[in-house]
Design an enzyme around this catalytic site. Structure first.
Site, mmCIF file in Angstrom:
data_model
loop_
_atom_site.group_PDB
_atom_site.id
_atom_site.type_symbol
_atom_site.label_atom_id
_atom_site.label_comp_id
_atom_site.label_asym_id
_atom_site.label_seq_id
_atom_site.Cartn_x
_atom_site.Cartn_y
_atom_site.Cartn_z
ATOM 1 N N ASP A 111 38.549 57.757 0.727
ATOM 2 C CA ASP A 111 37.813 58.595 1.672
ATOM 3 C C ASP A 111 38.659 58.734 2.950
ATOM 4 O O ASP A 111 39.713 58.102 3.060
ATOM 5 C CB ASP A 111 36.399 58.036 1.903
ATOM 6 C CG ASP A 111 36.382 56.723 2.650
ATOM 7 O OD1 ASP A 111 37.383 55.984 2.558
ATOM 8 O OD2 ASP A 111 35.379 56.432 3.326
ATOM 9 N N SER A 133 33.939 58.371 8.566
ATOM 10 C CA SER A 133 34.152 57.961 7.180
ATOM 11 C C SER A 133 34.109 59.156 6.224
ATOM 12 O O SER A 133 34.875 60.087 6.389
ATOM 13 C CB SER A 133 33.128 56.891 6.816
ATOM 14 O OG SER A 133 33.400 56.352 5.552
ATOM 15 N N ASP A 151 38.639 53.198 3.456
ATOM 16 C CA ASP A 151 38.071 51.899 3.086
ATOM 17 C C ASP A 151 37.443 51.929 1.698
ATOM 18 O O ASP A 151 37.027 50.904 1.179
ATOM 19 C CB ASP A 151 37.087 51.361 4.144
ATOM 20 C CG ASP A 151 36.002 52.336 4.512
ATOM 21 O OD1 ASP A 151 35.880 53.387 3.847
ATOM 22 O OD2 ASP A 151 35.262 52.052 5.471
ATOM 23 N N ASP A 208 38.748 57.604 5.887
ATOM 24 C CA ASP A 208 39.178 56.449 6.691
ATOM 25 C C ASP A 208 39.679 55.311 5.803
ATOM 26 O O ASP A 208 39.955 54.214 6.283
ATOM 27 C CB ASP A 208 38.098 55.992 7.676
ATOM 28 C CG ASP A 208 36.923 55.319 7.000
ATOM 29 O OD1 ASP A 208 36.564 55.739 5.883
ATOM 30 O OD2 ASP A 208 36.363 54.367 7.584
HETATM 31 MG MG MG Z 1 34.925 55.069 4.742
#
Ligand code: MG
Length: 471
Positions: A257, A115, A261, A259
Site C-alpha cells: 500500500d 495509508s 506497511d 505507506d
Molecule cells: Mg498502510
C-alpha cells in the site's frame, strides 16, 4: 474535481461535509485535503503533540501524496512553536520512519500518510519513542492536550529547527539484511515484479531488492503519489501486477500500500495469493526455522485462521488481540512473540522492529523461496485454505454495541465466544467477527470458512440479523 475549491465561511452543507470527513480519534487524525484537513487544524495538532512530548525531539516522515508538503509544513509550524527539534526523514515508508524514531533516540514521531485511503485523504499518525503507535490511553492524553489548547509557547531564544535526515532507507534496509541469509538469496538472482502504487515504499523496496541481488521488474513505481489504482493491496486492485508478473516471467510479485506497511504476494504464474496468506506464509517459515515449539505468535481478531492453524501445527502458542497495530505490537513485546501481525498483509517481525513492514515480508519470503527451491505457488499451495468475506452494515455506534451484546448471548454451538473486541464467534471450521467502527457509523462483519459459500452464508446471516435489529 467535485469537492475541490471549497472556501471558508460556506453554508450549512459545507459545514456538514467538513464535519463528516474529519476523523479525530486516539489512533490519529484523518481528513480530506481542501476540506477538513486545514493548515490551522494541522498546526494545532503539531502544537498539541509538541506539548505532549514536552518540547522533545520528533521524527517526521511522509508518504508520496501530493498534499504531503502542505500537511508537513503546517504541522512543522505547530511543533516548532512548542520548542521541538524536528528530524525530517523525508518521503519514506511508515516502517522506515518509525524505525528512525528509536534509532535517533527521538521522543516520538509523526507519520503523514492516509495509508491505503484514496488520494484526496491525508492523515497524521502519532508514535512514541519506541516507534510503536500511541496506545488508547496515550492517544487520549494527546487529544486532551489538543482540546484543552494549553500549549507550550516558546520565546524566540528557545526555538529549535528542522534537521534533514537522509539515510533512513539505508538504515531500514541494513536492519533487514542483518536478519537474512543474504548470500543465499543473492545466489538465486530472483526476478521480482514490484507494484508500490507510486507510494513511499519505492525507494526502500528497490534498495532492499538490489541488495538481495534481485532483478527488479517495476510497475507503478514512480513515487509521485498519483495512485494508478485504488491503493488497498487486494485482488481487484492488483490486476496490473498479476498480468505484469505473468508477462515478464517473474519468480514472484510484491505489492504494497502507499505507506508500505502491508504486503501482498503474487506467484510466478501471476496469481494473487491473497493478502491474508502473506502473514501465514511468513509465520510458517519463521516458525520452521526457529523450531516452532513454545514460540508465541500474536495476531488480531480479524486475521485468517490460516495463520493460526499454521502456527499451531508448528507447536506455537497463538494469541488473538483486538484490531489495531498497537494492540498487536504491545502484546508481542509483552509476550516475547517470535512473529505476528495483522492478516491484511501486515507482518511484524520483532528481530527488525515492532511495526508492520512490507520490506520485512519481502525479505523473509525471498529467503523462504531461496531455501525451499520450489516455485512460490507450490509453497503457497501447502497453506490451509480458507475464504474470507468482509462487509459492513450502516449502524449507529450505540446500536452496534447493543447488537453485538445480544448476538453474543445467543451464539449457539460455538467453540469460543470472545467479546474483547466486538464479538468473535468461532466454530470448528469457521468464524465471524463483528465490531463497531471507531471512525464511521458502521458495523464491520468479517467471516471466514473453508468454502466461499459457507463464508457468504455466515456474513449473510449476521448482516440480516443486524438489519432486523436496527429496524
Ligand atoms: Mg498502510
Amino acid at each position: 474535481m467535485e469537492d475541490g475549491g471549497a472556501r471558508g465561511g460556506g453554508g450549512s452543507t459545507q459545514t456538514q461535509s467538513v464535519m463528516s470527513d474529519l476523523m479525530i480519534s486516539v489512533s490519529g487524525v484523518r481528513g480530506i485535503v481542501g476540506r477538513s484537513l486545514t493548515p490551522s487544524l494541522l498546526s494545532r495538532l503539531g502544537e498539541a503533540f509538541g506539548t505532549y512530548l514536552n518540547s522533545g525531539t520528533v521524527v517526521v516522515g511522509r508518504d508520496t501524496r501530493v498534499s504531503g508538503d502542505m500537511v508537513k509544513h503546517s504541522v512543522f509550524g505547530g511543533l516548532l512553536s512548542t520548542g521541538c527539534r524536528i528530524l525530517d526523514v523525508g518521503i519514506v515508508a511508515t516502517p522506515t520512519a518509525t524505525m528512525m524514531i528509536e534509532h535517533l533516540k527521538a521522543d516520538g514521531g509523526i507519520v503523514i500518510s492516509a495509508s491505503h485511503n484514496p488520494i484526496e485523504w491525508n492523515a497524521l499518525k502519532f508514535f512514541r519513542s519506541d516507534g510503536i503507535y500511541l496506545n488508547a490511553e496515550e492517544g487520549r492524553d494527546l487529544l486532551n492536550t489538543y482540546y484543552n489548547g494549553d500549549f507550550i509557547r516558546c520565546p524566540w531564544d528557545r526555538l529549535r529547527g528542522v534537521e534533514i535526515v537522509s539515510d533512513a532507507e539505508a538504515h531500514h534496509v541494513s536492519h533487514i539484511l542483518a536478519v537474512l541469509d543474504v548470500q543465499l538469496v543473492r545466489s538465486r538472482r530472483f526476478r521480482v515484479a514490484l507494484d508500490c502504487c507510486n507510494g513511499a515504499g519505492v525507494g526502500v523496496a528497490m534498495l532492499l531488492l538490489r541488495e538481495l541481488g534481485c532483478e527488479i521488474l517495476p510497475i507503478h513505481c514512480k513515487p509521485d503519489g498519483r495512485f494508478p489504482h485504488t491503493p488497498e493491496p487486494t485482488f481487484v486492485n492488483l490486476q496490473d501486477l498479476c498480468r505484469h508478473a505473468r508477462e515478464t516471467g517473474a519468480d514472484v510479485g510484491f505489492a504494497m500500500d502507499p505507506d508500505a506497511d502491508r504486503l501482498a504476494i503474487v506467484s510466478e504464474s501471476g496469481s494473487f495469493l491473497g493478502e491474508e496468506l502473506t502473514l501465514a506464509m511468513v509465520a510458517r517459515y519463521v516458525l520452521s526455522r526457529a523450531g516452532g515449539g513454545g514460540a508465541r505468535v500474536v495476531i488480531n481478531m480479524s486475521t485468517s485462521r490460516a495463520t493460526e492453524d499454521t502456527a499451531r501445527e508448528a507447536g506455537a502458542e497463538v494469541y488473538r488481540v483486538p484490531v489495531g497495530e498497537v494492540h498487536v505490537a504491545e502484546a508481542m513485546k509483552e509476550s516475547g512473540a517470535l512473529i505476528g501481525g495483522e492478516g491484511n498483509g501486515g507482518v511484524i517481525y520483532p528481530k527488525v522492529h515492532y511495526g508492520r513492514d512490507a520490506m520485512v515480508g519481502i525479505g523473509l519470503v525471498l529467503e523462504m523461496a531461496a531455501r525451499d527451491g520450489r516455485p512460490v505457488s507450490q509453497i503457497a499451495a501447502e497453506l490451509p485454505k480458507y475464504h474470507m468475506i468482509k462487509t459492513k452494515e450502516e449502524c449507529p455506534p450505540a446500536l452496534g454495541r447493543r447488537a453485538v451484546r445480544e448476538l453474543a448471548r445467543e451464539a449457539k454451538g460455538a467453540v469460543k465466544v470472545d467479546t474483547s473486541d466486538g464479538l468473535r464467534i468461532d466454530w470448528d471450521d469457521r468464524w465471524v467477527h463483528l465490531r463497531a467502527s471507531n471512525t464511521e457509523p458502521v458495523l464491520r462483519i468479517i467471516a471466514e470458512a473453508k468454502t466461499e459459500q459457507d463464508a457468504a452464508r455466515l456474513v449473510g446471516t449476521y448482516s440480516a440479523r443486524i438489519r432486523r435489529m436496527i429496524q
